[in-house]
Design a protein around this motif. Sequence first.
Motif, mmCIF file in Angstrom:
data_model
loop_
_atom_site.group_PDB
_atom_site.id
_atom_site.type_symbol
_atom_site.label_atom_id
_atom_site.label_comp_id
_atom_site.label_asym_id
_atom_site.label_seq_id
_atom_site.Cartn_x
_atom_site.Cartn_y
_atom_site.Cartn_z
ATOM 1 N N THR A 264 30.032 -49.306 125.248
ATOM 2 C CA THR A 264 29.030 -49.959 124.399
ATOM 3 C C THR A 264 29.613 -50.576 123.137
ATOM 4 O O THR A 264 28.871 -50.951 122.242
ATOM 5 C CB THR A 264 27.958 -48.937 123.987
ATOM 6 O OG1 THR A 264 28.554 -47.965 123.099
ATOM 7 C CG2 THR A 264 27.389 -48.210 125.200
ATOM 8 N N LYS A 270 20.916 -56.898 121.604
ATOM 9 C CA LYS A 270 20.086 -56.103 120.708
ATOM 10 C C LYS A 270 18.652 -56.068 121.208
ATOM 11 O O LYS A 270 18.155 -57.010 121.821
ATOM 12 C CB LYS A 270 20.118 -56.676 119.290
ATOM 13 C CG LYS A 270 21.424 -56.433 118.558
ATOM 14 C CD LYS A 270 21.284 -56.566 117.053
ATOM 15 C CE LYS A 270 20.640 -57.858 116.618
ATOM 16 N NZ LYS A 270 20.590 -57.968 115.138
ATOM 17 N N ARG A 271 18.010 -54.953 120.918
ATOM 18 C CA ARG A 271 16.590 -54.750 121.188
ATOM 19 C C ARG A 271 16.234 -54.914 122.670
ATOM 20 O O ARG A 271 15.154 -55.382 123.016
ATOM 21 C CB ARG A 271 15.732 -55.701 120.343
ATOM 22 C CG ARG A 271 15.937 -55.553 118.844
ATOM 23 C CD ARG A 271 15.628 -54.129 118.388
ATOM 24 N NE ARG A 271 15.725 -53.985 116.959
ATOM 25 C CZ ARG A 271 14.722 -54.204 116.103
ATOM 26 N NH1 ARG A 271 13.550 -54.578 116.556
ATOM 27 N NH2 ARG A 271 14.906 -54.033 114.824
ATOM 28 N N LYS A 272 17.128 -54.520 123.535
ATOM 29 C CA LYS A 272 16.856 -54.539 124.969
ATOM 30 C C LYS A 272 16.930 -53.103 125.485
ATOM 31 O O LYS A 272 18.011 -52.586 125.734
ATOM 32 C CB LYS A 272 17.861 -55.409 125.712
ATOM 33 C CG LYS A 272 17.602 -55.490 127.216
ATOM 34 C CD LYS A 272 18.643 -56.331 127.932
ATOM 35 C CE LYS A 272 18.380 -56.342 129.434
ATOM 36 N NZ LYS A 272 19.394 -57.149 130.170
ATOM 37 N N PRO A 273 15.779 -52.432 125.653
ATOM 38 C CA PRO A 273 15.794 -51.046 126.130
ATOM 39 C C PRO A 273 16.387 -50.957 127.530
ATOM 40 O O PRO A 273 16.078 -51.766 128.414
ATOM 41 C CB PRO A 273 14.308 -50.658 126.143
ATOM 42 C CG PRO A 273 13.650 -51.628 125.210
ATOM 43 C CD PRO A 273 14.417 -52.903 125.360
ATOM 44 N N MET A 274 17.260 -49.969 127.715
ATOM 45 C CA MET A 274 17.910 -49.760 129.005
ATOM 46 C C MET A 274 17.687 -48.320 129.438
ATOM 47 O O MET A 274 17.780 -47.394 128.638
ATOM 48 C CB MET A 274 19.400 -50.081 128.905
ATOM 49 C CG MET A 274 19.682 -51.497 128.400
ATOM 50 S SD MET A 274 21.434 -51.909 128.287
ATOM 51 C CE MET A 274 21.825 -52.092 130.025
ATOM 52 N N TRP A 332 21.974 -47.244 117.108
ATOM 53 C CA TRP A 332 21.310 -47.169 118.412
ATOM 54 C C TRP A 332 20.010 -46.388 118.288
ATOM 55 O O TRP A 332 19.884 -45.493 117.451
ATOM 56 C CB TRP A 332 22.218 -46.491 119.435
ATOM 57 C CG TRP A 332 23.417 -47.317 119.794
ATOM 58 C CD1 TRP A 332 24.585 -47.426 119.079
ATOM 59 C CD2 TRP A 332 23.563 -48.163 120.927
ATOM 60 N NE1 TRP A 332 25.446 -48.283 119.712
ATOM 61 C CE2 TRP A 332 24.851 -48.755 120.848
ATOM 62 C CE3 TRP A 332 22.741 -48.475 122.012
ATOM 63 C CZ2 TRP A 332 25.333 -49.645 121.801
ATOM 64 C CZ3 TRP A 332 23.220 -49.353 122.981
ATOM 65 C CH2 TRP A 332 24.493 -49.935 122.868
ATOM 66 N N THR A 340 14.963 -44.267 127.402
ATOM 67 C CA THR A 340 15.606 -45.564 127.176
ATOM 68 C C THR A 340 16.470 -45.511 125.928
ATOM 69 O O THR A 340 16.218 -44.722 125.010
ATOM 70 C CB THR A 340 14.576 -46.693 127.005
ATOM 71 O OG1 THR A 340 13.746 -46.422 125.853
ATOM 72 C CG2 THR A 340 13.719 -46.856 128.243
ATOM 73 N N GLU A 342 18.596 -48.391 123.217
ATOM 74 C CA GLU A 342 18.790 -49.802 122.888
ATOM 75 C C GLU A 342 19.628 -49.933 121.630
ATOM 76 O O GLU A 342 19.635 -49.043 120.768
ATOM 77 C CB GLU A 342 17.453 -50.507 122.687
ATOM 78 C CG GLU A 342 16.629 -49.980 121.536
ATOM 79 C CD GLU A 342 15.269 -50.660 121.427
ATOM 80 O OE1 GLU A 342 15.239 -51.830 120.995
ATOM 81 O OE2 GLU A 342 14.266 -50.021 121.783
#
Length: 435
Positions: A264, A270-274, A332, A340, A342
Amino acid sequence: MTFSRRKFFAVAGTTAVGTLMVSPMEGLLSRQAFGRKLGKGYGPLVPDPNGLLDLPAGFKYRTFSLTGELMNDGTKVPGGHDGMAAFPGPRNTVILVRNHELSPTSETQVQGPNPYDPFCKGGTTNLVVGSNRQLIKHFTSLSGTYRNCAGGLTPWGSWISCEENTSTPTSFPLGDRNYVSKFHGYNFEVPASTTTAVKPEPLIAMGRFNHEAVAVDPKTGIVYETEDRGDSLFYRFIPKERGKLEKGGTLQALKFKDIFQAQTFADFPKRKPMKVEWVTITEPNPPEDTVRVEGFAKGAAQFARGEGIWYGDGEFYFCCTSGGALGLGQVWRYIPAKETIELFVESTSAAELENPDNIVVSPYGDLILCEDGDDQQFLVGVTPKGELYQFARNAINDSEFAGACFSPDGKTLFVNIQTPGITFAIWGPWTSHRG
């Protein structure tokens, strides 16, 4: 990090200091002098006439428990002020439990009657602060541990102090200044209510690695842990019995559900939940520093120096001090209810954010980050929208900020400057930045 004897006595005599109102032009000049970008927040920083702590107009501070002062147990305040948390005490007092990041070679030490390892100088001190933000007493609460960098508070009223070193008796020969007599790399629990030094008991099941900080989910009792290494993992510890960490449990490492061995460090949106899942560590107490090696082999994600972590409103925020394309830091956000993670913030310049370390979620919706960079050190605020602003500047030297935490009533921010070792209480016109 120079600090003259003359200035030390000036600090020791400091009580409450009010910042001055400044004109817009003066505010602009001060920003230019600091050479840092100012975003939304509490306004420009006002130069402190005492040369200690620059704050926005209207905020005040008080200093106490400086390195070298005599404490109530007859020992001296050690140096290396680091991670810290605030707890409600009796009769409207606040209890602070404060780490001291000290090695066997440090010039000062935490002195206690029952050290974990007599060759080690780290540990914790407890401070009792009155409703007027005056220090009532301070004393040793944990001693004989190695580089107590950060840690975290628990919902059951204790502080988990973390060792950021994995030395063993075979790491250095007997007689070397770095020699230790026990294995290190553990967490230790210190009740906020203790009035004397505790008997140190390593929480072995929580893992032996370069611990940095922990945060507890009050809904489940699960403890989340960070690791300060360039190839660190992000862990969780599921205790067998809630609130009884000494009874053992299961240690796991975070894995991106769709990415095996994710790295990582850079190039993450940014701001993309995984979505995430967890892999179990079968050897949490290895003879060598291999917990992260086992986790990564099982697919766990690597982070660039995981450091401070804090829980707030169902979310966990943690810093990666050297993360990002420029190596200037990331924040993070992990949400356990959704499983999740992100990337919430990534620094794009040293003027914006430089190497965030400790972190706290404020009662007003923001994050407060403690910088640990190479030059001027700031407390940097982060709004819920991810906007950055400066809240305070170390006007003494280039030593890091550490241990930011709010009093239980939310009116006072406590924070340390690590060297020469000063604790500050800050208060003023706090406002909510939610919404």
